[in-house]
Structure formats: structure tokens, C-alpha cells
Design a protein around this motif. Structure first.
Motif, PDB file in Angstrom:
ATOM      1  N   THR A 299       0.862  -1.175   0.000  1.00 19.73           N
ATOM      2  CA  THR A 299       0.000   0.000   0.000  1.00 19.73           C
ATOM      3  C   THR A 299       0.900   1.227   0.000  1.00 19.73           C
TER       4      THR A 299
ATOM      5  N   PHE B 141      -4.558   6.610   6.423  1.00 21.10           N
ATOM      6  CA  PHE B 141      -4.225   5.225   6.741  1.00 21.10           C
ATOM      7  C   PHE B 141      -4.320   4.982   8.243  1.00 21.10           C
TER       8      PHE B 141
ATOM      9  N   THR C 237      -6.242  -1.871   4.469  1.00 22.21           N
ATOM     10  CA  THR C 237      -5.656  -3.163   4.126  1.00 22.21           C
ATOM     11  C   THR C 237      -4.231  -2.962   3.631  1.00 22.21           C
ATOM     12  N   GLY C 238      -3.481  -4.061   3.536  1.00 23.83           N
ATOM     13  CA  GLY C 238      -2.159  -4.017   2.934  1.00 23.83           C
ATOM     14  C   GLY C 238      -1.028  -3.794   3.907  1.00 23.83           C
TER      15      GLY C 238
ATOM     16  N   ILE D 185       2.185  -0.934   4.141  1.00 27.84           N
ATOM     17  CA  ILE D 185       2.759   0.289   3.584  1.00 27.84           C
ATOM     18  C   ILE D 185       4.152   0.004   3.007  1.00 27.84           C
TER      19      ILE D 185
END
Length: 319
Positions: free
Chosen positions: A182, A193, A200-201, A203
Motif C-alpha cells: 500500500t 491510513f 488493508t495491505g 505500507i
């Protein structure tokens, strides 16, 4: 766990811990409690903040087990042969992997320059540029930015992206869905965020290198698997994922901040050890009682102490 105790706990959480999204508890390898709050479900992920650091510790341990990294006494700069040391540098050449893992590396700032680093094209290099300075090596100095150097070490040592290495060697064996990279472009993305309800994800910087000190999203079920892996001595379904030696070493006191002990990116407590993340995210492991407690929480400043919640209201339910 009797029904009255459960009701009292859930009432307390609703009243005083309103940013908790989910709690999962396992005892003696069995799931004994699972509850979600604020319309979250078992499938929803949460940014676990600095719990990411403890996941990074696991990945470093796996890389050592597999021979990608010789040992934690290796100098940091060994992993960055093309990095140019700035003139007048005194301590950076002394800093080892162990210093990063125990938060005893010095840096050239009084407060972490998040905006400067996260607006750069290469977060690992930006962190390296801040490493060293005039402070001596060995004093406790908690750094989220500095931890990102471990991502560069993992990538350079293994020849894989951090997320690919983690997926292959940790997430997939545990049955955790691999988080996709992300990207954040600016301060607004960063704040979103942190504060958005559903994220999700994992960084990653513009070069695709995942963060090591924050930025990973997990579900409480994912978190409980990480904790159970440690309680199992590194084994999962009969297969060794991580050596017992690394687990023992990483959860013994190596440095200290005030009254708190620190291992290799794990906090060491009198009644166990824990991965702690901002907002109240925690993986708490009690080897003595064979209990793992995972609490996921949305970001909120000045949240109530989760260790106190665990000690005063959760652990007594298992006496």
C-alpha cells in the motif's frame, strides 16, 4: 470463562475501550474466546502499528535461520556496500544489526522526522542518513524510522521484497493472507491510513520496500497465530517456521527503557512478553499459563493501557 465474566468484560470494553475492534484468546493451543466490536468482523483488518516491529523481528530470525544473514553482530553497513558515509561520521560504522533490534542505535535527531523520510523516494536511505550522529552506541533510543533500515537489510540479504519473503516464510505457512503493498503519497494519505476505519495491505515506499516499524494490517485471528507460533517454540502444524533459539533470544531482556525491558523488537514483561502497537494493538503471550491474547484496535491517541486490561480483567478469568 463463565458467562458473567464475559459479559462484564464486554461491557467494560464497550464503555472504556471503545476503539477495540476485536479480541481473540487461545489457551493450551485452543481458541477459547473471540469477539468483535463496533461492527467489525473476523475478516476485517486493522493497522497494527508497532506490532509490525515484532513481525520484522520474526523475519530477521527466519533470515538468520536460513543463512541469509550470518548473525546479529554484523555491521549494518555490510548490507549496504554502495552507501556513502558522510564526512565526519564517527559511530555509524560501529552500528550492528543487534543495535537496531534492541533500539540501542543512535540517530541525528531529537524527534523523528516522519514527514521528511516519508516524502522521500527511498525511505531506507533516508533512515540510513539519520543513523549515527554524536550520541554513543548502546543507549536505548526507540525509533520507528530507524527500524526501517531492517527492511533494507532483509531485502538486500534475501534478494526478495520484504512482503514476498514474509509471505513465503511466515504468512503462507500460518494461513495468513499475504498483505499487498500500500503506497502513501502525502501527509493526507498517511493520516487517512492511520484513521480510516477499514484499511488493508502493508505500507511500502516508492521503491516498493515495506515498512519495518509500522504499516502492516492484520486481523485478530492473524495476530493470534503469530503469538501461538511463539508459544509453540516456532513450530506450526509440526513444521519449524522459526527456531526456538531465536524465540528465546528475542524475548529476553537486551535493553531497558525506564522500568520496561526490551528484547529484539519485543517488550518483555514480568508475566510474559508482548508485541505492542500504538492505539492499543497487542499480542500478549504468557508461556507460564499457555495463553495468547490478541487485541486489535483502531488508532486513537492516549488510549487506555491494554496491559492493565489484560492483567486486571482478562487473565483473572483463567485462574
Amino acid at each position: 470463562m463463565n458467562p458473567e465474566s464475559i459479559t462484564n468484560l464486554e461491557d467494560l470494553i464497550t464503555k472504556n475501550y471503545s476503539n477495540i475492534t476485536g479480541i481473540v484468546i487461545s489457551k493450551n493451543v485452543h481458541l477459547v474466546y473471540e469477539k468483535y466490536f463496533d461492527r467489525y468482523t473476523k475478516d476485517d483488518l486493522v493497522h497494527v502499528a508497532s506490532v509490525t516491529k515484532s513481525i520484522t523481528s520474526i523475519l530477521i530470525g527466519i533470515a538468520i535461520d536460513k543463512g541469509y544473514i550470518k548473525n546479529i553482530e554484523q555491521k549494518v553497513l555490510e548490507f549496504f556496500p554502495d552507501y556513502t558515509i558522510r564526512r565526519g561520521e564517527k559511530y555509524i560504522q560501529l552500528i550492528t544489526l543487534k543495535h537496531l533490534l534492541t533500539m540501542t542505535a543512535p540517530y541525528k535527531y531529537k524527534s523523528e522526522p516522519y514527514t521528511k523520510v516519508y516524502s522521500s523516494d527511498d525511505w531506507v536511505k533516508s533512515a540510513l542518513d539519520l543513523l549515527g550522529g554524536k550520541n554513543e552506541v548502546g543507549e536505548f533510543n526507540y525509533s520507528t524510522i530507524g527500524t526501517n533500515i531492517l527492511s533494507g537489510i532483509l531485502s538486500n540479504a534475501t534478494g526478495q521484497s520484504v512482503s514476498d519473503f514474509a509471505t513465503q516464510n511466515l504468512f503462507k505457512p500460518l494461513g495468513i493472507d499475504a498483505p499487498k503493498p500500500t503506497f502513501i503519497q502525502n501527509k493526507e494519505d498517511y493520516l487517512a491510513f492511520l484513521k480510516d476505519k477499514y484499511v488493508t495491505g502493508w505500507i511500502a515506499d516508492p521503491k516498493g520496500v515495506n515498512t519495518a516499524g509500522w504499516g502492516l494490517t492484520l486481523s485478530p485471528r492473524d495476530m493470534i497465530k503469530i503469538g501461538q507460533l511463539y508459544l509453540n517454540g516456532g513450530r506450526w502444524n509440526g513444521k519449524e517456521i522459526l527456531s526456538t533459539k531465536w524465540i528465546v533470544d528475542s524475548t529476553m531482556e537486551k535493553s531497558r527503557w525506564r522500568e520496561l525491558s526490551y528484547g529484539y523488537l519485543w517488550w518483555i514483561l514480568k508475566d510474559g512478553y508482548a508485541a505492542l502497537g500504538d492505539g492499543g494493538n497487542i499480542i500478549f503471550i504468557s508461556p507460564q499459563k499457555e495463553i495468547v491474547i490478541a487485541i486489535a484496535s483502531r488508532f486513537m491517541p492516549r488510549t487506555k493501557d491494554r496491559i492493565e486490561l489484560i492483567r486486571s480483567h482478562i487473565m483473572p478469568m483463567f485462574q
